[in-house]
Design an enzyme around this catalytic site. Structure first.
Site, PDB file in Angstrom:
ATOM      1  N   ASP A  18      92.309 -48.728  34.967  1.00 42.76           N
ATOM      2  CA  ASP A  18      91.249 -48.292  34.065  1.00 42.76           C
ATOM      3  C   ASP A  18      90.257 -49.451  33.916  1.00 42.76           C
ATOM      4  OD1 ASP A  18      89.712 -46.768  32.424  1.00 42.76           O
ATOM      5  OD2 ASP A  18      91.252 -46.356  30.925  1.00 42.76           O
TER       6      ASP A  18
HETATM    7  C1  BGC Z   1      88.407 -44.721  30.099  1.00 42.13           C
HETATM    8  C2  BGC Z   1      88.834 -43.810  31.221  1.00 42.13           C
HETATM    9  C3  BGC Z   1      87.653 -43.436  32.066  1.00 42.13           C
HETATM   10  C4  BGC Z   1      87.001 -44.697  32.591  1.00 42.13           C
HETATM   11  C5  BGC Z   1      85.813 -44.439  33.493  1.00 42.13           C
HETATM   12  C6  BGC Z   1      87.572 -45.877  30.606  1.00 42.13           C
HETATM   13  O1  BGC Z   1      87.002 -46.559  29.547  1.00 42.13           O
HETATM   14  O2  BGC Z   1      89.537 -45.183  29.404  1.00 42.13           O
HETATM   15  O3  BGC Z   1      89.440 -42.673  30.692  1.00 42.13           O
HETATM   16  O4  BGC Z   1      88.048 -42.580  33.099  1.00 42.13           O
HETATM   17  O5  BGC Z   1      86.573 -45.460  31.480  1.00 42.13           O
HETATM   18  O6  BGC Z   1      84.738 -43.976  32.800  1.00 42.13           O
END
Ligand code: BGC
Length: 721
Positions: A269
């Site tokens: 993530d």
């Molecule tokens: C979130 C994810 C998301 C990613 C890309 C992160 O901050 O926790 O769920 O897919 O960003 O946008």
């Protein structure tokens, strides 16, 4: 492939329009602690483009549109091996972070339909829109179990029940991925694992959990996605019992790859590999963090620099085995082959024009909103009949907050606000919108004066309150990613507005437009009609109006308990028997609204619960119940089946959902609803952590909600063969 080319496949960057936008937005300064915006101060746009040509980037996220995708793919085609780029995006309830797409209700809202087929269809349509813009991968479904409504991401989930979350997640995964055809995309089960019960309610906070709890509550929805063929996983921000998910070999390799046989790839993530160093402090340097993550099982780095260079260096020095590159790059390349990117990496503009927000998709979005809306209370005020003058007010009455999080600003004409829906649907009655101020975080009590003064002039008043999850209104948000609250009351002066209007006019309907549970007992005790709309998407305003008018009979049911107040957290219906052994002295031990609860404009009777008296532990048990529409209008009912293991070697929840069916019933009609319970429905981890069915007594319960008085019950004796 060279070491660098393999490692390049594992690198993802934010796309260039996102980079430019962020740089401008933050005046060239790197946004602090943002999980929403990024650019790379040490890299120019040209340098990133050059990296694509050198094969040092395998994937982008958050591309703006198909033109940007096209441009970047052209660069990739100039690279030595001409490997196309994989584009990922958070198309979590529609492809809504791209302008001009269909915005469906948010996940919590969709889950309230309890309609697997509908969710499958929505994921299929979303995939088609994502693909039409040249992108290939959605960071969805989020199959975390939501057990703490202070957590701002609750609205991204399918609620609190592991069985329901598993089923709806599978519907999404299958709808997105299909058979990896030209209209399909990769799904991503996230965030593995435990983020839905952060110890203090804030996003990314630790969870400390037993293996029993992991296996009973947190793992099943993820395991179900693996069984359904999900091709990607995303690790969670949080630590799990002391080991951050991104460095957790037990989770990412032992469980996911070895025990469950997951064949796809795992993406980190946003910044979470870096956070092994700067937040979790389990790596003294960022390079060390890369090593920990890759060794634990991470295959792709979201996002930016700081990964490729240390990775290549460590492989060359033998500090890291090249087999990790082969594992990761192999799986990423396989995805690109499966999706047909090597045949044609480019989007097709004509196709996009045909598909994006097409009539079929808009209809599905409206249908979903209609099925999702939940009627919590009705003392006879609804549906609104024979009213000549209706006032609508409240901070969420006339804006786009109905669309929820993970949506970029859509053209105004693509979103029907509640007021706009009311004006349209109540065509034989005057509907006036009186602005009470829209800010939830900086409310102005002066603005309440006008709606309060005018309230007595109307036959009924609709007050639309709740939260704000719109990511493009960041400082004003009260909900959504990284917007957690310690309280679950209505923010700002919303309760004051409701109380003052109610003092002037008793015909008040409160409509909640919110991304997570809000516990306001006063509303339940006083207001005659209450609707929980969650965040019902771009057509939510129309659907809410249709429900208020009675054109649509409400049928949604809660997939999450609404606690009485924040002090009652963590409340979930499938709690252990001793949870309320001693009740609270100051508040009830029951939630404000129960899991599975939701009313209708008609009434349903459950009768003739048919349960075999005896079964054997390997049997599939068939249970049936008759459901009759005893009212005057037709409607959809969601019949639910729960079980309880009455005596067991380790404690079991007081109830567990094991089946549900959405059925349509005309007035007077009776349908027999049948549930098949496989042995796994009765199985659990016994005192020795063996997954078995223990012989003995089970209570089988069916009815309209998880509340005891809504359930018929019978006993089943499970026997050893
Ligand atoms: C979130 C994810 C998301 C990613 C890309 C992160 O901050 O926790 O769920 O897919 O960003 O946008």
């Amino acid at each position: 492939m060279t070491i660098k080319e393999k490692a390049g496949q594992m690198c993802q960057y934010v796309a260039l329009e996102h980079y430019k936008h962020t740089k401008k937005l933050f005046n060239g300064k790197v946004p602090k602690n943002s999980d929403q915006y990024a650019f790379y101060p040490d890299l120019s746009i040209q340098e990133i483009k050059d990296m694509v040509v050198k094969g040092e980037i395998g994937s982008f996220l958050h591309a703006k549109d198909l033109n940007e995708v096209h441009e970047l793919q052209q660069l990739a085609m100039k690279s030595r091996l001409k490997i196309p780029l994989l584009f990922g995006i958070d198309a979590i309830h529609g492809h809504a972070v791209v302008e001009g797409t269909t915005v469906y209700p948010t996940e919590l809202s969709l889950s309230s339909t309890w309609n697997n087929n509908l969710l499958y269809e929505i994921a299929k349509e979303t995939a088609q829109e994502v693909r039409a813009t040249g992108m290939h991968w959605t960071f969805s479904p989020n199959v975390e179990v939501a057990r703490d409504p202070r957590w701002g991401r609750t609205g991204e989930t399918f609620g609190e029940d592991p069985f329901l979350v598993s089923q709806l997640g599978v519907a999404f995964t299958k709808g997105y991925q299909g058979n990896f055809g030209k209209d399909n995309i990769l799904a991503c089960a996230k965030h593995f694992v435990g983020g839905g019960e952060p110890f203090n309610g804030t996003n990314g906070a630790p969870i400390d959990v037993s293996e029993r709890q992991l296996r009973e509550i947190w793992f099943p929805p993820f395991k179900a996605q693996v069984d359904a063929g999900v091709y990607t996983f995303m690790a969670a921000h949080n630590e799990v019992s002391g080991i951050p998910a991104h460095a957790n070999k037990f989770l990412l390799t032992d469980i996911l790859r070895h025990e469950w046989n997951f064949k796809g790839f795992i993406v980190s993530d946003w910044d979470d590999i870096e956070h092994l160093h700067d937040i979790h402090h389990i790596a003294a340097t960022k390079d060390e963090a890369v090593k920990l993550a890759v060794n634990a099982g991470i295959d792709m780095h979201m996002h930016g620099p700081g990964f490729l260079v240390p990775l290549c260096r460590m492989v060359k020095t033998g500090e890291l085995s090249e087999s990790v590159l082969n594992r990761a790059a192999g799986k990423i390349l396989k995805a690109k082959f499966m999706l047909g990117l090597f045949e044609n990496p480019y989007p097709d503009k004509t196709y996009a024009r045909k598909v994006l927000r097409c009539e079929k998709h808009r209809k599905t979005a409206l249908q979903a909103a209609r099925e999702a809306i939940i009627l919590l209370k009705n003392d006879g005020l609804l549906p609104l009949k024979n009213k000549k003058k209706i006032m609508i007010t409240g901070p969420n009455a006339n804006n786009e907050r109905i669309v929820g999080d993970w949506v970029l600003k859509q053209p105004d004409e693509n979103v029907i606000t509640v007021y706009e829906g009311m004006k349209d649907v109540f065509d034989n009655c005057s509907v006036d919108y009186i602005n009470s101020g829209e800010s939830l975080r900086h409310p102005d009590n002066e603005k309440l004066k006008l709606p309060v003064a005018k309230a007595s002039e109307y036959d009924a008043v609709i007050i639309v309150v709740g939260s704000n999850s719109l990511r493009y209104q960041d400082p004003e948000k009260t909900c959504g990613e990284n917007i957690d609250r310690a309280n679950i009351n209505l923010p700002g002066n919303q309760l004051k507005l409701i109380k003052e209007i109610y003092a002037k006019n008793k015909n008040v309907v409160v409509v909640l437009v919110n991304g997570r549970p809000l516990g306001e007992p006063w509303i339940k005790e006083n207001i005659p009609a209450v609707i929980e709309a969650w965040e019902p998407g771009a057509y939510g305003g129309q659907a809410i109006a249709e429900v208020l008018k009675g054109k649509i009979n409400p049928s949604g049911k809660l997939t999450i308990s609404i606690p009485y107040c924040s002090g009652q957290i963590n409340y979930f219906y499938n709690h252990k028997p001793s949870s309320f052994f001693h009740p609270y002295r100051d508040i009830p031990s029951e939630p404000l609204w129960y899991f599975g609860y939701g009313l209708s404009y008609t009434t349903y009777r459950y009768s003739e619960l048919n349960v075999p008296e005896n079964a054997y532990i390997n049997d599939t048990v068939t249970v049936s119940v008759n459901v009759t529409n005893t009212g005057n209008v037709s409607g959809d009912e969601i019949a639910q089946l729960y079980i309880r293991d009455n005596y067991s070697s380790a404690t079991r929840p007081v109830k567990e959902l094991k089946g549900y069916k959405r059925i349509h019933l005309n007035p007077g009609e009776t349908k027999k609803v049948e549930f098949k319970l496989p042995p796994s429905a009765f199985a659990f981890y016994d005192i020795n952590m063996n997954y078995i069915v223990e012989p003995g007594e089970f209570t089988i319960m069916t009815g309209s909600s998880s509340r005891d008085e809504d359930l018929l019950k019978k006993t089943l004796i499970m026997n050893n063969r």
